[in-house]
Design a protein around this motif. Structure first.
Motif, mmCIF file in Angstrom:
data_model
loop_
_atom_site.group_PDB
_atom_site.id
_atom_site.type_symbol
_atom_site.label_atom_id
_atom_site.label_comp_id
_atom_site.label_asym_id
_atom_site.label_seq_id
_atom_site.Cartn_x
_atom_site.Cartn_y
_atom_site.Cartn_z
ATOM 1 N N ASP A 107 -8.108 45.504 -7.432
ATOM 2 C CA ASP A 107 -8.771 45.552 -8.741
ATOM 3 C C ASP A 107 -10.291 45.539 -8.624
ATOM 4 O O ASP A 107 -10.987 46.130 -9.445
ATOM 5 C CB ASP A 107 -8.287 44.420 -9.656
ATOM 6 N N ASP A 108 -10.829 44.873 -7.573
ATOM 7 C CA ASP A 108 -12.283 44.877 -7.407
ATOM 8 C C ASP A 108 -12.790 46.289 -7.131
ATOM 9 O O ASP A 108 -13.824 46.714 -7.657
ATOM 10 C CB ASP A 108 -12.694 43.958 -6.255
ATOM 11 N N PRO A 134 -4.488 42.439 -11.537
ATOM 12 C CA PRO A 134 -4.606 43.403 -12.628
ATOM 13 C C PRO A 134 -4.032 44.777 -12.277
ATOM 14 O O PRO A 134 -3.419 45.431 -13.114
ATOM 15 C CB PRO A 134 -6.111 43.502 -12.865
ATOM 16 N N SER A 172 -6.267 38.432 -22.058
ATOM 17 C CA SER A 172 -7.650 38.288 -22.551
ATOM 18 C C SER A 172 -8.249 36.991 -22.029
ATOM 19 O O SER A 172 -9.450 36.817 -22.003
ATOM 20 C CB SER A 172 -7.671 38.304 -24.069
ATOM 21 N N SER A 208 -7.736 35.891 -18.932
ATOM 22 C CA SER A 208 -7.796 35.913 -17.468
ATOM 23 C C SER A 208 -9.207 36.209 -16.993
ATOM 24 O O SER A 208 -9.909 36.998 -17.611
ATOM 25 C CB SER A 208 -6.864 36.996 -16.920
ATOM 26 N N PRO A 209 -9.615 35.587 -15.886
ATOM 27 C CA PRO A 209 -10.991 35.808 -15.421
ATOM 28 C C PRO A 209 -11.226 37.215 -14.863
ATOM 29 O O PRO A 209 -12.345 37.704 -14.921
ATOM 30 C CB PRO A 209 -11.175 34.749 -14.341
ATOM 31 N N GLU A 210 -10.220 37.858 -14.308
ATOM 32 C CA GLU A 210 -10.446 39.121 -13.616
ATOM 33 C C GLU A 210 -11.017 40.178 -14.551
ATOM 34 O O GLU A 210 -10.498 40.421 -15.624
ATOM 35 C CB GLU A 210 -9.155 39.659 -12.982
ATOM 36 N N ARG A 211 -12.081 40.830 -14.070
ATOM 37 C CA ARG A 211 -12.731 41.879 -14.837
ATOM 38 C C ARG A 211 -11.767 42.977 -15.273
ATOM 39 O O ARG A 211 -11.800 43.475 -16.381
ATOM 40 C CB ARG A 211 -13.757 42.568 -13.945
ATOM 41 N N PHE A 266 -8.875 42.983 -16.053
ATOM 42 C CA PHE A 266 -7.941 42.697 -17.146
ATOM 43 C C PHE A 266 -8.541 43.036 -18.505
ATOM 44 O O PHE A 266 -7.821 43.207 -19.469
ATOM 45 C CB PHE A 266 -7.506 41.231 -17.130
ATOM 46 N N PRO A 311 -3.776 30.226 -13.407
ATOM 47 C CA PRO A 311 -3.978 31.458 -12.632
ATOM 48 C C PRO A 311 -3.597 31.305 -11.165
ATOM 49 O O PRO A 311 -3.092 32.250 -10.560
ATOM 50 C CB PRO A 311 -5.465 31.754 -12.773
ATOM 51 N N LYS A 347 0.288 31.156 -10.842
ATOM 52 C CA LYS A 347 0.999 32.415 -11.029
ATOM 53 C C LYS A 347 0.825 33.367 -9.853
ATOM 54 O O LYS A 347 1.739 34.125 -9.555
ATOM 55 C CB LYS A 347 0.655 33.060 -12.370
ATOM 56 N N ASN A 366 -11.185 30.137 -24.691
ATOM 57 C CA ASN A 366 -11.273 31.425 -24.026
ATOM 58 C C ASN A 366 -12.616 31.566 -23.318
ATOM 59 O O ASN A 366 -13.646 31.799 -23.940
ATOM 60 C CB ASN A 366 -11.082 32.534 -25.065
ATOM 61 N N ASN A 386 -13.644 33.873 -21.369
ATOM 62 C CA ASN A 386 -14.197 35.223 -21.430
ATOM 63 C C ASN A 386 -15.104 35.402 -22.638
ATOM 64 O O ASN A 386 -16.119 36.079 -22.586
ATOM 65 C CB ASN A 386 -13.081 36.261 -21.500
ATOM 66 N N SER A 431 -14.238 30.256 -11.625
ATOM 67 C CA SER A 431 -13.685 31.590 -11.372
ATOM 68 C C SER A 431 -14.283 32.632 -12.319
ATOM 69 O O SER A 431 -14.377 33.803 -11.980
ATOM 70 C CB SER A 431 -12.172 31.572 -11.470
ATOM 71 N N PHE A 432 -14.699 32.179 -13.514
ATOM 72 C CA PHE A 432 -15.314 33.127 -14.445
ATOM 73 C C PHE A 432 -16.740 33.481 -14.012
ATOM 74 O O PHE A 432 -17.202 34.587 -14.236
ATOM 75 C CB PHE A 432 -15.297 32.561 -15.862
ATOM 76 N N GLN A 473 -16.432 36.112 -11.315
ATOM 77 C CA GLN A 473 -16.100 37.453 -11.786
ATOM 78 C C GLN A 473 -17.209 38.088 -12.618
ATOM 79 O O GLN A 473 -17.168 39.278 -12.897
ATOM 80 C CB GLN A 473 -14.827 37.403 -12.651
ATOM 81 N N ASN A 474 -18.160 37.285 -13.063
ATOM 82 C CA ASN A 474 -19.169 37.824 -13.971
ATOM 83 C C ASN A 474 -20.580 37.587 -13.456
ATOM 84 O O ASN A 474 -21.521 37.450 -14.226
ATOM 85 C CB ASN A 474 -19.023 37.208 -15.361
ATOM 86 N N GLU A 525 -9.686 33.677 -3.211
ATOM 87 C CA GLU A 525 -10.041 34.961 -3.804
ATOM 88 C C GLU A 525 -10.006 34.891 -5.333
ATOM 89 O O GLU A 525 -10.802 35.506 -6.026
ATOM 90 C CB GLU A 525 -9.044 36.001 -3.278
ATOM 91 N N LYS A 526 -9.076 34.072 -5.863
ATOM 92 C CA LYS A 526 -8.939 33.936 -7.317
ATOM 93 C C LYS A 526 -9.882 32.892 -7.887
ATOM 94 O O LYS A 526 -9.851 32.616 -9.081
ATOM 95 C CB LYS A 526 -7.500 33.547 -7.662
#
Lengths: 431, 347
Positions: free
Chosen positions: A151-152, A204, A391, A393-396, A398, B38, B41, B229, B231, B250-251, B254-255, B321-322
């Motif tokens: 996904d990255d 993702p 929505s 989830s942290p992964e971009r 997604f 996360p 899962k 949320n 995000n 983790s956010f 990713q950002n 990684e997560k």
């Protein structure tokens, strides 16, 4: 009166003419307000669609990388590709790694290798396993496949094409490799079929909505099978049999009240009764369907009653007049004539139920469930819940998949509402 | 009509059959913290792909809600594993014991950092926990001195600490139901609160008052509750350069292109600083296993093995990684060893 008579002969016509401009103005403004309201509504809808479509279209594409792989029995540790156990435990990641090492022979150090291996999704190895299960003859052969990218890489490649590359999670070495792959035509986006053919995933690139769609359908099936007959029977009794008295008034008021109860309350009720009292398992479409039945029943009862009310009394009387019993009158005449109206109400109720998440939160349908459910007693989730989970989830990657899933949900809703409108237009009779 | 009645009868019996399935279960049932969700899962998925067994069902109920379900008793209707973003409380452990959940295996899995960040459009802040407390608490010690409390008078960061920019205090964070909020309040604000000796002394003498002072977040609009949320918080930050946001590490990971994390007590939140404990606002993550279900519900043992493998929770594992922050390798060895033996915990 005498005063006005002196000044000017006040004819009604003059009065009318004098006020005419003002009245035309008022008329215009009145129409204008209506137009403005419609425009605001349409703009809001257009904004919503634009927002979702612009973010979500990317979700329907997924980056793939072309690699030439050798199904080497020694690397895979598989002697017989027909032995399910051996294939299950096969080292497919090793095959992928070997292929990547061959493609980029200059990368030798351990850290670099690890970074390189990360450009492919872990799903790639499992895809190869499925391929070998389908075609055991592949063992020992060399093939070229388009494999699922991580996904990255997917996010990076898509942002790169838009001219604003997101490099925070892609090392410089990786950027070089990706550029090399792009130049060689070995990296491209394909239609994201997984989005429609697999269940949820924490990666993702491997995530799909099939599990949620099937869960939604199973839940709605339970809801429809239960709520439609019960709703119709209740409406028939209330309209055709029940005497008009305080008690039926009381019931009527309560049905209307029930229609206005916030949906989370039904979830609490479901948790207490179906899971607490009856001991049903959590997270299954059966319980979800039962809860949503409680929620949609009032909608169906009310619309069914209106449909039955709309059948002219003359038809009832004619049926009774030629000797039909009351039950025959209802089953042969009233119900068939009221059916389009009742179905329309039921479909609108179902569309509401399809968009519901709050009551399902309580009964455990907000969960990560990877497997696609096979029946109403398998754990499942539903479409709006899937959207909610993604929505969050942290992964971009997604983000765009969330919008893509919203588009699918909207498509379902539009279809159901169109069906309702079509049924009404097509089957409704006017007397 | 008869056909419809017949169909109805069939449907009803199908439901009866469906509910009869309830007395066996072929998948692991996991509940609990949405912070651990996360991570849980990913392991669930890898475990299922690798072994071909049915994937565990992971439900993000929140830590407290998870223990409530977990401690309801033993049996297929109850969860096998509870995820937690804090250690199990005495009261929860007791309620478990009372309901027959005697043997519980505690698994410490790693850390999660909580970051305070702002948009890349403005500079990263350099905060102390004391700044955080003074800027966000409902009541603060009187700036004029003395041991009395006043409703939070600070409007800008410069008022709190002259070294900070003169930007209005405006922080977006999770609501009280969230574990992230609990951790932020306990580790961040309380840390700053304790730096006032007379308040720290209250901890012993008047614990309720101490908690009210240190854990009370201001409600005059400077702290904005954003729902659970993260995000959304990140998106709001990119729109408003003066806004600060509180969310999980983790956010941030990713950002990193849109937000800057603030240093807290001079420490930047990174993998290393959270792992070795020098970044102050980080918390341990756990999960708890019902021992009575091991061997009854298929797959629990291989699932534990997958979770405690280097491939998963190691320094280079897929959990890192997560965004989960791994423990030291000795600690991992220790925990993995006791998990293998299924040692039950005691309080």
């Amino acid at each position: 009166m005498s005063n006005t008579n002196k000044k000017a002969p006040a004819r009604t016509m003059d009065l009318v003419e004098r006020s005419l401009a003002r009245r035309y103005g008022a008329e215009k403004r009145f129409r204008f307000y209506g137009v403005i309201s419609v425009v605001i509504g349409v703009l809001a809808l257009a904004l919503l669609f634009w927002e979702i479509f612009s973010a979500g279209l990317g979700g329907f594409r997924q980056t793939h990388i072309q690699l030439t792989l050798k199904f080497d029995p020694d690397v895979l540790e598989i002697a017989d590709a027909r032995d399910a156990r051996q294939v299950q435990n096969g080292n497919f990641e090793g095959v992928v790694r070997a292929a990547l090492a061959e493609r980029f022979p200059a990368v030798l150090d351990r850290g670099g290798r690890r970074d390189l291996n990360g450009i492919l999704s872990i799903g790639a190895a499992f895809d190869l396993r499925d391929k070998l299960v389908d075609e055991p003859e592949l063992l020992g052969q060399t093939r070229t496949y388009w494999l699922l990218a991580d996904d990255d890489v997917d996010t990076y490649y898509k942002s790169l094409r838009e001219g604003n590359a997101f490099t925070a999670r892609t090392s410089e070495a990786r950027q070089v490799w990706i550029q090399e792959l792009i130049d060689g035509g070995e990296l491209r986006t394909q239609f994201n079929t997984r989005l429609f053919t697999s269940g949820d995933s924490s990666e993702p690139e491997m995530a799909g909505i099939l599990g949620a769609v099937v869960g939604s359908l199973l839940t709605l099936l339970v809801t429809f099978i239960l709520s439609f007959p019960i709703g119709v029977a209740a409406a028939v009794y209330l309209e055709e049999y029940a005497p008009r008295n305080r008690f039926t008034d009381f019931i009527e008021v309560n049905i209307s009240n029930l229609a206005a109860v916030p949906s989370i309350i039904f979830g609490l009720l479901g948790l207490a009764i179906f899971i607490g009292l009856f001991g049903m398992p959590r997270s299954i479409p059966l319980v979800g369907g039962l809860v949503l039945t409680l929620m949609t029943l009032p909608t169906i009862i009310i619309s069914s009653r209106n449909a039955i009310k709309a059948v002219p009394p003359s038809i009832r009387e004619a049926a009774l007049g030629i000797g039909a019993s009351k039950m025959q009158m209802i089953l042969h005449h009233v119900l068939p004539l009221a059916m389009p109206g009742m179905l329309t109400g039921a479909i609108i109720g179902m569309a509401q139920a399809l968009g519901e998440t709050a009551p399902l939160l309580m009964i455990g349908m907000v969960a990560f469930i990877m497997d696609v459910p096979n029946g109403i007693s398998d754990p499942a989730t539903v479409l709006p819940v899937q959207i909610f989970l993604w929505s969050d989830s942290p992964e971009r990657a997604f983000v765009e998949r969330t919008s893509a899933a919203i588009m699918v949900l909207l498509a379902f809703l539009v279809c159901m509402n169109t069906l309702a409108v079509w049924l009404r237009k097509r089957l409704e009779r006017r007397w | 009509m008869k056909k419809i009645l017949l169909a109805l009868a069939c449907a009803t019996s199908a439901f009866a059959a469906g509910s009869a399935v309830a007395n066996s279960r072929d998948h692991i049932m996991i509940v609990g913290s949405s912070t651990v969700f996360p991570f849980s899962k990913v392991v669930a998925e890898r475990f299922s792909l690798k072994t071909g067994m049915k994937a565990p069902k992971v439900e993000p109920t929140g830590t407290g809600g998870g223990f409530k379900e977990f401690c309801k008793g033993v049996g297929v209707g109850t969860p096998d594993i509870a995820n937690a973003s804090r250690r199990i409380k005495d009261s929860e452990f007791k309620s478990c014991q009372e309901n027959g959940v005697k043997d519980i295996v505690e698994v410490f899995i790693g850390y999660d950092g909580i970051v305070i960040a702002n948009s890349k459009k403005s500079e990263a802040m350099n905060l102390t926990r004391r700044d955080l407390f003074l800027a966000l608490a409902k009541v603060v010690p009187d700036p004029k001195g003395g041991e009395n409390l006043v409703p939070n008078p600070y409007k800008t960061w410069k008022d709190v600490n002259p070294a900070l920019p003169a930007k209005p205090i405006s922080v977006m964070g999770p609501p009280p139901t969230s574990g992230t909020r609990d951790a932020f309040v306990e580790l961040g604000m309380e840390g700053g609160c304790k730096s006032f000796p007379w308040i720290a002394a209250l901890d012993k003498s008047d614990n309720a008052r101490y908690k009210a002072i240190c854990h009370g977040v201001r409600e005059d609009g400077a702290f904005i509750e954003a729902g659970e949320n993260d995000n959304l918080i990140v998106r709001k930050l990119s729109e408003n350069a003066n806004l600060l946001g509180i969310f999980g590490f983790s956010f941030l990971d990713q950002n990193a292109d849109v937000v800057n994390a603030a240093r807290v007590d001079g420490q930047e939140p990174t993998f290393e600083s959270i792992s070795d404990g020098s970044y102050p606002v980080s918390r341990p993550l756990y999960f708890y296993v019902k021992k009575a279900h091991v061997g009854v519900i298929p797959g629990i043992e291989p699932f534990l093995e997958e979770f405690t493998s280097e491939r998963a929770w190691g320094d280079e594992g897929y959990l890192a990684e997560k965004g989960m922050i791994p423990m030291s390798s000795e600690r991992r060895k220790d925990v993995a060893g006791s998990v293998k033996k299924l040692e039950s915990m005691s309080m």
